[in-house]
Scaffold this active site. Structure first.
Site, PDB file in Angstrom:
ATOM      1  N   ALA A  63       0.864  -1.184   0.000  1.00 29.38           N
ATOM      2  CA  ALA A  63       0.000   0.000   0.000  1.00 29.38           C
ATOM      3  C   ALA A  63       0.899   1.231   0.000  1.00 29.38           C
ATOM      4  O   ALA A  63       2.062   1.163   0.413  1.00 29.38           O
ATOM      5  CB  ALA A  63      -0.890  -0.003   1.237  1.00 29.38           C
ATOM      6  N   GLY A 109       0.748  -5.103   0.880  1.00 31.43           N
ATOM      7  CA  GLY A 109      -0.415  -5.187  -0.012  1.00 31.43           C
ATOM      8  C   GLY A 109      -0.054  -5.794  -1.348  1.00 31.43           C
ATOM      9  O   GLY A 109      -0.898  -6.374  -2.019  1.00 31.43           O
ATOM     10  N   GLU A 112      -0.390  -9.374  -0.787  1.00 27.95           N
ATOM     11  CA  GLU A 112      -1.828  -9.637  -0.629  1.00 27.95           C
ATOM     12  C   GLU A 112      -2.521  -9.669  -1.978  1.00 27.95           C
ATOM     13  O   GLU A 112      -3.360 -10.524  -2.242  1.00 27.95           O
ATOM     14  CB  GLU A 112      -2.444  -8.585   0.294  1.00 27.95           C
ATOM     15  CG  GLU A 112      -1.965  -8.747   1.731  1.00 27.95           C
ATOM     16  CD  GLU A 112      -2.434  -7.634   2.634  1.00 27.95           C
ATOM     17  OE1 GLU A 112      -2.179  -6.449   2.307  1.00 27.95           O
ATOM     18  OE2 GLU A 112      -3.059  -7.920   3.662  1.00 27.95           O
ATOM     19  N   GLU A 132       4.313  -5.404   7.228  1.00 23.81           N
ATOM     20  CA  GLU A 132       3.499  -4.346   7.834  1.00 23.81           C
ATOM     21  C   GLU A 132       3.856  -4.088   9.295  1.00 23.81           C
ATOM     22  O   GLU A 132       3.774  -2.958   9.766  1.00 23.81           O
ATOM     23  CB  GLU A 132       2.014  -4.695   7.756  1.00 23.81           C
ATOM     24  CG  GLU A 132       1.403  -4.538   6.380  1.00 23.81           C
ATOM     25  CD  GLU A 132       1.570  -5.765   5.493  1.00 23.81           C
ATOM     26  OE1 GLU A 132       2.418  -6.621   5.814  1.00 23.81           O
ATOM     27  OE2 GLU A 132       0.861  -5.859   4.480  1.00 23.81           O
TER      28      GLU A 132
END
Ligand code: T1G
Length: 706
Positions: A63, A109, A112, A132
């Site tokens: 992200a 992310g 992910e 993270e």
């Protein structure tokens, strides 16, 4: 179509490429662009399957941390993770097959996203992880649920709690990717897999439905308890590891949907914590530090550093030599005689052997490095050198003589660096006319491990010289913080009030062992007295004396260190200092210390004892550091407040999840600190005299970070 998402049809397969430099991070724009590209592919009957990949030899770095930082400051904007999580659910549920083509990193992310695909093709250089927790967060788009289902619970917990990665074949072996190919085969392999999925020749893997690797809730409970026990004190003051484990466990006990919901709730809670604010601040601060206005933004071409000499093969010199060898530099290790030179080589060898034994260094790399190390006891061939780093004993005359000799022995474009930690670098170069190419490279011990190097410039150091050494530091995988030329440079200067404040508290009746415990609980690796024992009470006395002389207008010196010194209680190396060391390592409080504490209190005139709580101990020990840091900003010793954060974390072990000493102070507020310092200045004298910058920030209410 968006400018960060490219699509290209390969007959019946649509290849969607995320192209958002520098690292293809999942900004809102990328997330939305990706979702609409998948939607368009679904609407296009000529498309039977989809491949998603990243541009620039990398997949996705996660992200967008800049947007996360904004979301953390404005929770209602925290939809970012939600949009990402929802779009990944859609990708996994997509009717048409979606294959992930992964080269380079797929982190956070990014992984992910990769795990939401129906098949993953990775290259031999792919790097997959969920880091993270390094940002004070937890995976917020299905990572806590899909990773355990793909690699098993044990491995998933280990990867998330340690932010570790699986690379290339490791990822294949652990089941995180389904195929391993060379980078130049990736696209074809991904397209072929997409076609096979569309033709039913391959089964799609929907991670959320895979339960065969999860194990039972009881086993999961045990693994989580074991993970917490193993993490132990390392996660003190942190909440996000528990939130992460809670989401993982919920998914095992109550199923994927419940786990996803818990993950989302816990992610949002983490996003609002001071630990996330601190760690995200440190992420950017660490990357900002090597940027020096007027130096690294001028387009200077850094000089090539291919051959360097290190003078002095002691602990520091051999560590610096090791670091240079790692970066591919050829190193001449010069000592005063053959025996000392051999001893220096032995130290370099020992540094490498420990990594060789841990499997962190391949034999051929070891052999190559040792082959690039040569020993000398004279200046022969120094005219071939690109740089010299001096790491001889802290003696002014010796250093001046060495630099005088170096100027004669080297080319006039050879950079001359000193590793001094206490001597003004212009004094070091006083007998030369080479001040433009002289600077300090203050490494922290052990030099081949500690990430920080203070790059000390004088008012005569040329920007080109400085730029070359900053780029070299990055090549050494260090974080260079460029600082001004003063006694103690940055870290040792801002931390002199730390030890002095601790001494003042002892003189005012506070038990030294309590101070250590409180400062340890705050998050330091150890308290000031334990640290002094580790570095050596004699060293602390010597260095403390230099700082007290340099900043005598604002010094408080307890005589406690002098009493220990006279009693030859030099700390861990002599088996006793502030603590007693039975087996040479384990520190035990020593009842004998009381007599020296009483002597110090007598010397201080037995001031009335302070009755203060632990929070005030923390403040009294650290506010002087903040204050001195403000002076370093005033004087231009530090370029920016966030550099001080990097230096305090990497140089002194200040807890990174508090964002470094200035970020932590800023969260408390300049006025709060100023008011406390003013009161203590009144009561205890100049150690706490507030700096002008702090006074003005307190008055204006402006952030300490601006
Ligand atoms: N977002 C925004 N900018 C990023 C970024 C990111 N994720 N990663 C790197 N940058 C910028 C960085 O600031 C620098 O900018 C430039 O890219 C080069 O970075 C929902 C919530 C990928 C291994 O933690 O580990 O996903 O200084 O110098 O050494 O579950 O960057 O050039 O202006 O580090 O080659 C999780 C963080 C996010 C990975 C590349 N992802 N990045 O290393 O380059 S949270 C991460 C890295 C998340 C989801 C959760 C490294 C790298 P500038 P660099 P590098």
């Amino acid at each position: 179509m968006s400018d960060v998402i490219r699509t290209e049809k390969h007959d019946d397969v649509l290849v969607i490429t995320i192209d958002s430099p520098p690292v293809n991070s999942l900004s809102r724009k990328v997330v939305e662009g990706l979702a609409s590209a998948v939607e368009a592919a679904n609407q296009d009957d000529s498309v039977r399957a989809i491949v998603i990949t990243g541009a620039g030899g990398q997949f996705v770095a996660g992200a967008d941390i800049g947007e996360l930082q904004k979301a953390a400051e404005d929770p209602k904007a925290a939809q970012l993770g939600g949009d990402l999580a929802d779009s990944l659910e859609n990708i996994e549920a997509n009717a048409k097959p979606v294959v992930m083509a992964i080269d380079g990193f797929a982190l956070g992310g990014g992984l992910e996203l990769a795990m939401a695909g129906h098949r993953r093709i990775g290259t031999t250089r792919c790097r997959l992880g969920l880091p993270e927790l390094r940002l004070g967060l937890i995976p917020g788009a299905g990572g806590t649920q899909r990773l355990p289902r793909l690699v098993g619970l044990q491995k998933a917990i280990e990867m998330m709690l340690t932010s570790s990665e699986l690379r290339g074949k490791q990822a294949l072996d652990e089941g995180l990717i389904d195929e391993l190919v060379e980078p130049d085969e990736l696209l074809d392999a991904a397209i072929a897999a997409a076609r096979k999925l569309a033709a039913g020749q391959l089964e799609p893997v929907r991670a959320s439905q895979k339960d065969d690797k999860l194990g039972t809730p009881e086993m999961a409970e045990q693994m989580v308890q074991m993970a917490k026990a193993m993490a132990g004190d390392k996660i003190r003051n942190l909440v996000h590891p528990d939130y992460c484990l809670d989401a993982i466990l919920t998914g095992v006990k109550e199923g994927y949907a419940a786990g996803l919901q818990r993950e989302r709730e816990n992610f949002l809670k983490c996003l609002e914590t001071p630990q996330a604010a601190g760690l995200i601040h440190m992420f950017f601060a660490t990357r900002e530090a090597p940027k020096v206005p007027g130096v690294t933004d001028q387009g200077f071409e850094p000089a090539k550093i291919e051959k360097a000499a290190v003078l002095g093969g002691g602990t520091m010199g051999s560590g610096i030599a090791t670091s240079l060898l790692y970066a591919g530099v050829n190193v001449v290790l010069k000592e005063i005689n053959d025996e000392a030179a051999e001893a220096g080589r032995g130290r370099v060898d020992a540094n490498l052997q420990s990594r060789l034994k841990k499997g962190k260094l391949r034999q051929e790399k070891y052999d190559d490095m040792m082959s690039r190390l040569s020993l000398q006891t004279d200046y022969a061939g120094f005219d071939q050198l690109d740089m010299v780093i001096e790491a001889v004993v802290e003696n002014v005359d010796l250093k001046q003589q060495v630099f005088e000799d170096l100027e004669k022995a080297t080319r006039d474009d050879c950079i001359l660096a000193t590793n001094t930690s206490t001597i003004d670098i212009k004094v070091v170069g006083q007998r030369t006319k080479a001040q433009d190419r002289i600077l300090g490279t203050h490494f922290f011990s052990p030099a081949h491990i500690m990430p920080l190097v203070e790059i000390v410039r004088s008012d005569q150091t040329s920007p080109q010289t400085l730029n070359t050494v900053i780029q070299l530091a990055k090549r050494l995988k260090k974080t260079p913080v460029t600082v001004g030329n003063c006694v103690g440079f940055l870290v040792n200067r801002i931390f002199f009030p730390y030890g002095q404040a601790a001494g003042l508290l002892v003189d005012h009746g506070i038990d030294p062992y309590r101070i250590d415990q409180v400062i340890y609980d705050f998050g330091m690796p150890m308290g000031p007295f334990r640290m002094s024992d580790l570095a050596g009470v004699d060293v602390a006395k010597f260095a403390g004396g230099i700082m007290a002389d340099a900043y005598r207008d604002r010094t408080y010196l307890s005589t406690l260190v002098d009493h220990l010194f006279e009693a030859k209680r030099f700390g861990q190396k002599t088996g006793v200092g502030y603590y007693r060391y039975e087996n040479g390592k384990e520190a035990k409080p020593d009842p004998e210390l009381a007599q020296y504490v009483e002597a110090a209190r007598r010397d201080a005139g037995n001031p009335p004892p302070l009755d203060i709580d632990d929070q005030e101990i923390v403040e009294r020990v650290f506010f002087g550091v903040v204050n001195e840091a403000c002076r370093c900003l005033e004087e231009g010793i530090a370029i920016r407040a966030s550099d001080i954060d990097v230096a305090s974390v990497m140089g002194m072990g200040f807890p990174p999840y508090r964002g470094g000493v200035m970020k932590w102070a800023d969260m408390l507020g300049a006025k709060y600190i100023y008011d406390k310092l003013s009161a203590w200045h009144e009561a205890h004298g100049p150690l706490y005299a507030p700096s002008e910058l702090l006074a003005s920030k307190a008055a204006s209410g402006e952030s300490l970070l601006k």
